[in-house]
Each structure stands twice: as C-alpha cells, then as structure tokens.
Design a protein around this motif. Structure first.
Motif, PDB file in Angstrom:
ATOM      1  N   GLY A   1     -61.717 -54.583  40.928  1.00  0.00           N
ATOM      2  CA  GLY A   1     -62.893 -53.982  41.547  1.00  0.00           C
ATOM      3  C   GLY A   1     -64.188 -54.264  40.808  1.00  0.00           C
ATOM      4  N   ARG A   2     -64.117 -55.014  39.694  1.00  0.00           N
ATOM      5  CA  ARG A   2     -65.325 -55.251  38.904  1.00  0.00           C
ATOM      6  C   ARG A   2     -66.367 -56.060  39.680  1.00  0.00           C
ATOM      7  NH1 ARG A   2     -64.476 -60.453  36.835  1.00  0.00           N
ATOM      8  NH2 ARG A   2     -62.323 -61.111  37.107  1.00  0.00           N
ATOM      9  N   THR A   3     -65.940 -57.106  40.390  1.00  0.00           N
ATOM     10  CA  THR A   3     -66.887 -57.906  41.166  1.00  0.00           C
ATOM     11  C   THR A   3     -67.453 -57.096  42.328  1.00  0.00           C
ATOM     12  OG1 THR A   3     -65.854 -60.009  40.567  1.00  0.00           O
ATOM     13  CG2 THR A   3     -67.135 -59.970  42.605  1.00  0.00           C
ATOM     14  N   THR A   4     -66.625 -56.292  42.963  1.00  0.00           N
ATOM     15  CA  THR A   4     -67.111 -55.446  44.053  1.00  0.00           C
ATOM     16  C   THR A   4     -68.150 -54.450  43.541  1.00  0.00           C
ATOM     17  OG1 THR A   4     -65.050 -55.655  45.306  1.00  0.00           O
ATOM     18  CG2 THR A   4     -66.430 -53.750  45.787  1.00  0.00           C
ATOM     19  N   ALA A   5     -67.931 -53.890  42.360  1.00  0.00           N
ATOM     20  CA  ALA A   5     -68.903 -52.961  41.776  1.00  0.00           C
ATOM     21  C   ALA A   5     -70.234 -53.660  41.533  1.00  0.00           C
ATOM     22  CB  ALA A   5     -68.357 -52.376  40.475  1.00  0.00           C
ATOM     23  N   LEU A   6     -70.176 -54.889  41.051  1.00  0.00           N
ATOM     24  CA  LEU A   6     -71.393 -55.666  40.819  1.00  0.00           C
ATOM     25  C   LEU A   6     -72.129 -55.905  42.142  1.00  0.00           C
ATOM     26  CD1 LEU A   6     -72.142 -56.728  37.942  1.00  0.00           C
ATOM     27  CD2 LEU A   6     -71.505 -59.004  38.757  1.00  0.00           C
ATOM     28  N   ARG A   7     -71.374 -56.278  43.167  1.00  0.00           N
ATOM     29  CA  ARG A   7     -71.986 -56.543  44.473  1.00  0.00           C
ATOM     30  C   ARG A   7     -72.555 -55.269  45.087  1.00  0.00           C
ATOM     31  NH1 ARG A   7     -67.115 -60.391  46.851  1.00  0.00           N
ATOM     32  NH2 ARG A   7     -67.677 -62.300  45.709  1.00  0.00           N
ATOM     33  N   ALA A   8     -71.901 -54.147  44.844  1.00  0.00           N
ATOM     34  CA  ALA A   8     -72.420 -52.878  45.356  1.00  0.00           C
ATOM     35  C   ALA A   8     -73.761 -52.547  44.708  1.00  0.00           C
ATOM     36  CB  ALA A   8     -71.407 -51.767  45.102  1.00  0.00           C
ATOM     37  N   LEU A   9     -73.886 -52.786  43.408  1.00  0.00           N
ATOM     38  CA  LEU A   9     -75.168 -52.571  42.733  1.00  0.00           C
ATOM     39  C   LEU A   9     -76.244 -53.488  43.313  1.00  0.00           C
ATOM     40  CD1 LEU A   9     -73.930 -52.325  39.039  1.00  0.00           C
ATOM     41  CD2 LEU A   9     -75.031 -50.482  40.324  1.00  0.00           C
ATOM     42  N   ALA A  10     -75.858 -54.729  43.626  1.00  0.00           N
ATOM     43  CA  ALA A  10     -76.818 -55.703  44.166  1.00  0.00           C
ATOM     44  C   ALA A  10     -77.170 -55.444  45.621  1.00  0.00           C
ATOM     45  CB  ALA A  10     -76.265 -57.113  44.016  1.00  0.00           C
ATOM     46  N   GLY A  11     -76.305 -54.737  46.330  1.00  0.00           N
ATOM     47  CA  GLY A  11     -76.539 -54.478  47.748  1.00  0.00           C
ATOM     48  C   GLY A  11     -75.963 -55.521  48.675  1.00  0.00           C
ATOM     49  N   THR A  12     -75.100 -56.399  48.149  1.00  0.00           N
ATOM     50  CA  THR A  12     -74.509 -57.431  48.999  1.00  0.00           C
ATOM     51  C   THR A  12     -73.230 -56.955  49.686  1.00  0.00           C
ATOM     52  OG1 THR A  12     -73.330 -58.416  47.114  1.00  0.00           O
ATOM     53  CG2 THR A  12     -75.507 -59.300  47.652  1.00  0.00           C
ATOM     54  N   VAL A  13     -72.718 -55.799  49.291  1.00  0.00           N
ATOM     55  CA  VAL A  13     -71.662 -55.138  50.056  1.00  0.00           C
ATOM     56  C   VAL A  13     -72.091 -53.686  50.258  1.00  0.00           C
ATOM     57  CG1 VAL A  13     -69.791 -56.610  49.231  1.00  0.00           C
ATOM     58  CG2 VAL A  13     -70.293 -54.500  48.011  1.00  0.00           C
ATOM     59  N   PRO A  14     -71.849 -53.119  51.444  1.00  0.00           N
ATOM     60  CA  PRO A  14     -72.274 -51.742  51.705  1.00  0.00           C
ATOM     61  C   PRO A  14     -71.275 -50.728  51.140  1.00  0.00           C
ATOM     62  CG  PRO A  14     -71.238 -52.656  53.661  1.00  0.00           C
ATOM     63  CD  PRO A  14     -71.276 -53.766  52.641  1.00  0.00           C
ATOM     64  N   LEU A  15     -71.763 -49.549  50.814  1.00  0.00           N
ATOM     65  CA  LEU A  15     -70.897 -48.454  50.402  1.00  0.00           C
ATOM     66  C   LEU A  15     -70.396 -47.720  51.636  1.00  0.00           C
ATOM     67  CD1 LEU A  15     -72.830 -46.802  47.410  1.00  0.00           C
ATOM     68  CD2 LEU A  15     -71.285 -48.761  47.383  1.00  0.00           C
ATOM     69  N   SER A  16     -69.141 -47.300  51.591  1.00  0.00           N
ATOM     70  CA  SER A  16     -68.640 -46.408  52.642  1.00  0.00           C
ATOM     71  C   SER A  16     -68.859 -44.951  52.246  1.00  0.00           C
ATOM     72  CB  SER A  16     -67.154 -46.673  52.903  1.00  0.00           C
ATOM     73  OG  SER A  16     -66.394 -46.532  51.715  1.00  0.00           O
ATOM     74  N   ALA A  17     -69.125 -44.702  50.965  1.00  0.00           N
ATOM     75  CA  ALA A  17     -69.461 -43.367  50.463  1.00  0.00           C
ATOM     76  C   ALA A  17     -70.086 -43.544  49.089  1.00  0.00           C
ATOM     77  CB  ALA A  17     -68.228 -42.477  50.379  1.00  0.00           C
ATOM     78  N   GLY A  18     -70.812 -42.509  48.632  1.00  0.00           N
ATOM     79  CA  GLY A  18     -71.440 -42.572  47.328  1.00  0.00           C
ATOM     80  C   GLY A  18     -72.858 -43.110  47.394  1.00  0.00           C
TER      81      GLY A  18
END
Length: 228
Positions: free
Chosen positions: A39-56
């Motif tokens: 999940g480390r790459t997904t966390a990075l992308r979430a910070l960047a805004g390139t993947v949307p959050l479903s919650a949080g």
C-alpha cells in the motif's frame, strides 16, 4: 509545512488497498516502507491526488485538500516522482529540463552525468539515468512537497547516496516510498511508516525501526529445541 493522510481508505474496484491509514509528514524525510502490495505506492498517490479516497482525508498545512485535483496540488508546490513514466520519453533530456525551468544548471550540478545526455531522447536512457532526470526536474521545481516512489531504483550506490543527500537537503516535506530502509538514512533523522497489506504496522524514527529489527533477529525462534 506538513502533509498527512487521515484514516484514508482507497479502493480499486472491489479491493480495498488502504484500510484507514494515517500518516503525517513534516519538513525533512518521511519513508513509507513496505513490500510490493503493502500500500506504500497507493499512499503516495493518495497524497498526490492521483487516486481518490473512498474515506478519510488529505490535509496539507492544516487545510483539507481531499477534493483538490492533482494538477492544482502540483501548482501549489507538490511534485510527484512516480516509479514509472516519470519523464517524457519522446523529448530530449534538455527539453525535459526546460519544461521545468529555462535555466537548468542546478540539475547538472546535482547530476553532472546528465550534461552529456542532454541531446538524447529520455526514452532511450537507462532506468537509473531516467531516475536522475526525473529527480533533477523535481529539484528544479523548488517544491514544497516531494513524493518519490523508489527514487534510487537502477542507480549505482554512489549516485543513490548522492540522491538521498540531495533530497535530505531540500527545504521541503519529502516522502519516499521504499521497499527497504536506505542505509544512509542512519545519518539523517527520518520518520518511518511501515505498511503491510494496506495498514500501518510501525511508525517511528528510522533508528527505532533498526533497533526493533535487530532485536527480532537476535530473539530465539519459537519452538526451537533447547540446548542440552
């Protein structure tokens, strides 16, 4: 200058990649540590805004930017260096640098090897050379936040050491996604979050993680036969 995920969840179709992850990054180095699929790459992308959050939420300097698109975060000083496709392969090295700054001497000072590669198309470079180019563009941008996924992949040990020194010297919040803790981080204060299967299993200083790992290696294995 801070950036954080707060109870972040990310889904890819029916699969949840992040399970309520909370990460806080301050100025200096923060490392998201974990194997592939952690999940480390997904966390990075979430910070960047390139993947949307479903919650949080994503919070930048105390402001909720969860709904702020990736391009707007970039305009505000966020620079993402993904593991793949981090440069424009059809453009030359010179053109890649000029897209970031017309004067790119600082990039050549950081990575002198790039000077002889200026006329080459970026897509013809080796993996390590492409990482140098991508990171030099990030340095030229004078970012407030740098998010880099395996920044030294394909680099020689000497160039990798140089890269970590450059990142540590930035006046920015620098978040790195790594499979292993870089040895050089023993010389720099760094906050580490270890992820497994989309959840944080450790958070603390790099030195603390090393001590914990060393203690685990020294501990006797469960079920081992006692000595006679």
């Amino acid at each position: 200058m801070t950036m954080s995920l707060r109870h972040a969840r990310v889904r890819y179709g029916p699969l949840e990649a992040l399970h309520g992850v909370t990460i806080a990054a301050a100025p200096g180095l923060t490392v998201l540590l974990g194997r592939n699929g952690s999940g480390r790459t997904t966390a990075l992308r979430a910070l960047a805004g390139t993947v949307p959050l479903s919650a949080g939420a994503v919070v930048w300097d105390g402001v909720d930017v969860t709904r702020v698109p990736a391009y707007e975060r970039a305009r505000r000083g966020l620079c993402l260096v993904p593991e793949r496709q981090a440069v424009f392969g059809s453009l030359t090295v010179r053109e890649n640098l000029e897209l970031t700054a017309p004067a790119y001497d600082r990039a050549l000072d950081a990575y002198p090897r790039l000077e002889r590669l200026l006329p080459r198309r970026a897509g013809t470079l080796s993996g390590g050379e492409q990482r140098m180019l991508a990171l030099s563009r990030a340095l030229l941008a004078r970012p407030r936040v740098v998010l880099a996924d395996e920044p030294t992949q394909g680099m020689s040990p000497a160039v990798a050491t140089r890269t970590y020194e450059l990142l540590a010297a930035l006046d920015a919040c620098v978040v790195l996604a790594e499979q292993r803790l870089p040895p050089i981080l023993g010389d720099h204060p760094a906050l580490v979050y270890e992820l497994r299967r989309g959840a944080v299993v450790f958070s603390g200083e790099a030195a603390e993680l090393r001590r914990s790992s060393q203690a685990a290696r020294r501990a006797p294995r469960t079920g081992s036969k006692p000595s006679e």
